[in-house]
Design an enzyme around this catalytic site. Structure first.
Site, PDB file in Angstrom:
ATOM      1  N   ASP A 331       0.821  -1.078  -0.039  1.00  0.00           N
ATOM      2  CA  ASP A 331      -0.028   0.074  -0.077  1.00  0.00           C
ATOM      3  C   ASP A 331       0.958   1.148  -0.012  1.00  0.00           C
ATOM      4  O   ASP A 331       1.760   1.351   0.814  1.00  0.00           O
ATOM      5  CB  ASP A 331      -1.043  -0.208   1.179  1.00  0.00           C
ATOM      6  N   LEU A 332       0.679   2.011  -1.196  1.00  0.00           N
ATOM      7  CA  LEU A 332       1.521   3.242  -1.021  1.00  0.00           C
ATOM      8  C   LEU A 332       1.159   4.324   0.026  1.00  0.00           C
ATOM      9  O   LEU A 332      -0.189   4.603   0.148  1.00  0.00           O
ATOM     10  CB  LEU A 332       1.412   3.900  -2.531  1.00  0.00           C
ATOM     11  N   ASP A 374      -4.339   2.186  -4.523  1.00  0.00           N
ATOM     12  CA  ASP A 374      -3.092   2.347  -4.728  1.00  0.00           C
ATOM     13  C   ASP A 374      -2.518   1.199  -3.833  1.00  0.00           C
ATOM     14  O   ASP A 374      -1.306   1.243  -3.312  1.00  0.00           O
ATOM     15  CB  ASP A 374      -2.909   3.755  -3.727  1.00  0.00           C
TER      16      ASP A 374
END
Length: 715
Positions: A331-332, A374
């Site tokens: 997960d960014l 994302d």
């Protein structure tokens, strides 16, 4: 056509039925609507229709069952059926075509395309109907004695006195220009005759095709299917055989066509009549949808569905062969900040770059997928726990070192990763993904930019399990109807303003105690339950609006979560509520947060605009908390700005907060929007807001939330 074509539109959604009726009616069609399959079949039995538009997902009877029953009575040219459905699933498309649908259009679709396809089907129906009206013609078409095996007599003509004043039309003109490919075959499959249009469509002249086996015109791998169906036609004269197959043109191009065959007796001979309809566009669409269903369009990676399919196979391997594998969820960190600063174009470019980076680092045998806005997943096969953790650390460092530059600005990128071991104890894809997701969020909670490996008994994982328990409690509370609504007033400070109120959600726990939304909404958002809560609130609010005391017309504000904004299902649900007469649109204001609105600005704007066209209003909550509030404000069709309570609460003691409130208020007024200050908790703050010129105020100083049944007492 001299008279308006009669179209039957079948859909369980009243809004869609009205839209089709109005739009096709404006194009000169006579439109009759049915709300379900049973009503549709009844209408078809009572009235002659030229074409049917049919939804798939309907209560009582699915559209494919309606189609099956229609085809028992009418052929595809007698009563064309176009599937108009929300489903883009390849199985639904293929099943519809196999059952005899003439076309398939994915909703909402474009009106010009829908009209064009309707007219194409009607034109084909009209042509075939005219031929069928003249049985003498049809006998001549397939008469071996009159035409011979090499073609028809040049002087063959048909009298068509009843068609638009035309006295006679040469048969060759009709047959050769019929817009489909037609063959007459001997019982062993050799071509006796074809029409000019069909021959040219395949790249041949009629003379080049006659006397050849029809099997020559199929792709080699598909000839067995054709042979089986042609043999079936011979075995059951009069019965219709239908199959979809790949034809090969003279130049080598391959095209999908729908073949329909029927064997008829002529004297002692048996001949096979075959028509071939071009369905290549539908099949190409199906292939595209199949590819899209397993791949992410933006990054080119596999998508969540593809990852789940492969993960299921890996779990089976772990259970049967005692192998060990690993799954990492990536997960960014702070992606929304970059998206805010660079816009969606910049955010998309970052996702593409990260996808390319990850592809360069994982093994060929590993599966990498984009599984969220994302979020990425990496399935590492034959990779035990420690090896997977080392690989995850390599991915984290590579992302941290990645230089993302957008329009001359450099941005720092990092990611949180969660890994889980897949062994014989794992049972389902859902549980494995849930464990990896839990570990990923534990990494975020621990400070971001790190790797966390799933261990059932560690503290961060336990906290995440707590959220999952909340999700289960929410589902149970919905099932037991343990949610309720409170009202809080919003008072006007201006002469032409009207007081209104906001509906606030509360939950009763298993012991009957009130649970505030801050405790359960985060879990609802994380576990995709928020839109279910929204539907409950909307339904309950509209029911209350229908029953509230006469003369109480104050505007009612209803909160919507980010999961509902842009959700077509929720939009249709709201439209259905309005159509049922539960409330008038001008009585309703939907309140959304700034964060939810800008998460998908295009979808949010479209969603809001469609409701505003009905007469609803919108309020933008927590305005001023985002990084790009002003940049987005001009694009959002909102009526009210609710100033972030963090500024209002301390404005009496903090000059900066006071200046922020004043600035937001001025900007809102310049843009023609009314302002609302929330968290007004004392008289001093209220006086300052009057001086600033805020339009409406809300908070404990104005009135505390009360249950709906106390409306008459407090409002």
């Amino acid at each position: 056509m001299n008279t308006a074509a009669a179209v039957l539109a079948v859909d369980d959604n009243a809004t869609i039925r009205k839209a089709i009726s109005m739009r096709l009616g404006a194009k000169g069609f006579e439109v009759v609507t049915a709300q379900d399959g049973l009503e549709a079949l009844k209408l078809i039995g009572q009235k002659r229709f030229d074409l049917v538009l049919l939804d798939l997902q309907m209560p009582e009877m699915r559209g494919d069952e309606v189609l099956r029953r229609v085809r028992q009575q009418y052929s595809a040219t007698e009563l064309p059926v176009i599937i108009l459905a929300a489903s883009s699933d390849k199985a639904d498309i293929n099943r519809s075509l196999e059952l005899g649908a003439n076309d398939y259009i994915i909703k909402p679709g474009d009106l010009p395309i829908l009209v064009a396809r309707i007219r194409t089907q009607l034109a084909l129906k009209d042509t075939v109907a005219k031929l069928r009206e003249h049985s003498a013609l049809m006998r001549k078409v397939f008469s071996l004695e009159a035409a011979g095996v090499n073609g028809y007599a040049d002087d063959t003509e048909i009298l068509l006195d009843d068609i638009d004043g035309v006295q006679s039309i040469p048969f060759d003109l009709l047959h050769d220009n019929m817009p489909m490919t037609c063959f007459t075959l001997t019982s062993d499959g050799n071509i006796i005759n074809t029409n000019r249009f069909g021959a040219q469509f395949l790249g041949y002249s009629a003379d080049e095709i006659v006397k050849r086996p029809l099997l020559d015109l199929y792709v080699a791998d598909d000839r067995g299917l054709a042979q089986e169906n042609l043999a079936g036609a011979v075995d059951m004269p009069g019965a219709v055989q239908r199959w979809d197959i790949r034809h090969i043109k003279k130049n080598g191009d391959v095209i999908w066509m729908r073949n329909t065959a029927r064997a008829v007796r002529y004297g002692r001979s048996l001949i096979i009549l075959v028509t071939c309809e071009d369905i290549d566009d539908a099949y190409k669409l199906s292939e595209i949808l199949s590819l899209q269903s397993l791949h992410d369009e933006l990054t080119g990676l596999a998508n969540r569905k593809a990852l789940e399919q492969r993960l299921n196979q890996v779990i089976e391997s772990a259970q049967t062969e005692k192998t060990k594998h690993s799954l990492a969820v990536i997960d960014l960190d702070e992606f929304m900040l970059i998206n805010d600063a660079c816009g969606h174009e910049g955010g998309d470019e970052l996702l593409r770059q990260i996808a390319k980076l990850l592809k360069s680092l994982v093994r060929t045998r590993d599966t990498i997928a984009r599984i969220g806005a994302d979020e990425f997943g990496v399935l590492m096969e034959d990779c035990p726990t420690e090896t997977a953790r080392e690989a995850a650390e390599d991915l984290r460092r590579a992302i941290e070192s990645h230089a993302f530059i957008w329009k001359g600005r450099r941005f720092k990128v990092s990611a949180s990763l969660g890994t889980v071991t897949i062994d014989e104890s794992c049972d389902t894809t859902g549980s494995v993904l849930s464990m990896a997701d839990t570990a990923c969020y534990a990494a975020k909670d621990s400070g971001r930019n790190r790797v966390h490996t799933y261990q059932p008994d560690d503290a961060p994982i336990a906290a995440r399990h707590g959220e999952r328990r909340w999700a289960a409690r929410i589902s149970q509370a919905l099932a037991e109807d343990r949610f309720e609504l409170n009202l809080q007033p919003i008072r006007s400070l201006i002469a032409d303003g009207e007081d209104h109120y906001e509906l606030l959600l509360r939950m009763r726990d298993e012991m009957g105690e009130i649970v505030m939304p801050g405790e359960f909404l985060p879990a609802a958002e994380r576990y995709n339950l928020a839109d279910r809560l929204d539907r409950w609130v909307i339904a309950r609010a509209f029911e209350w609006l229908r029953q509230r005391p006469p003369g109480t017309t104050q505007l009612c504000c209803i909160n919507l979560s980010g999961q509902s904004i842009g959700n077509d299902g929720v939009l249709e649900f709201i439209f259905d509520q309005f159509d049922s007469g539960a409330a008038a649109p001008h009585e309703v204001c939907f309140e959304i947060t700034e964060t939810a609105a800008i998460a998908d600005l295009v979808s949010a704007t479209r969603f809001m605009q469609q409701l505003k066209e009905r007469g609803c209003r919108f309020s933008l909550d927590d305005f001023g908390s985002g990084f790009s509030s002003l940049a987005y404000l001009k694009q959002l069709p909102v009526d009210f700005l609710k100033i972030d309570g963090a500024f209002v609460r301390d404005m009496a003691n903090d000059s900066i907060d006071c200046a922020m409130v004043r600035s937001i208020n001025e900007i809102g007024h310049v843009m023609g929007k009314r302002t609302i200050a929330e968290f007004v908790e004392d008289n001093r703050t209220l006086d300052m807001l009057r001086a600033v010129g805020v339009d409406f105020v809300q908070g404990y100083e104005i009135g505390r939330p009360v249950p709906l049944d106390q409306f008459e007492v407090h409002f």
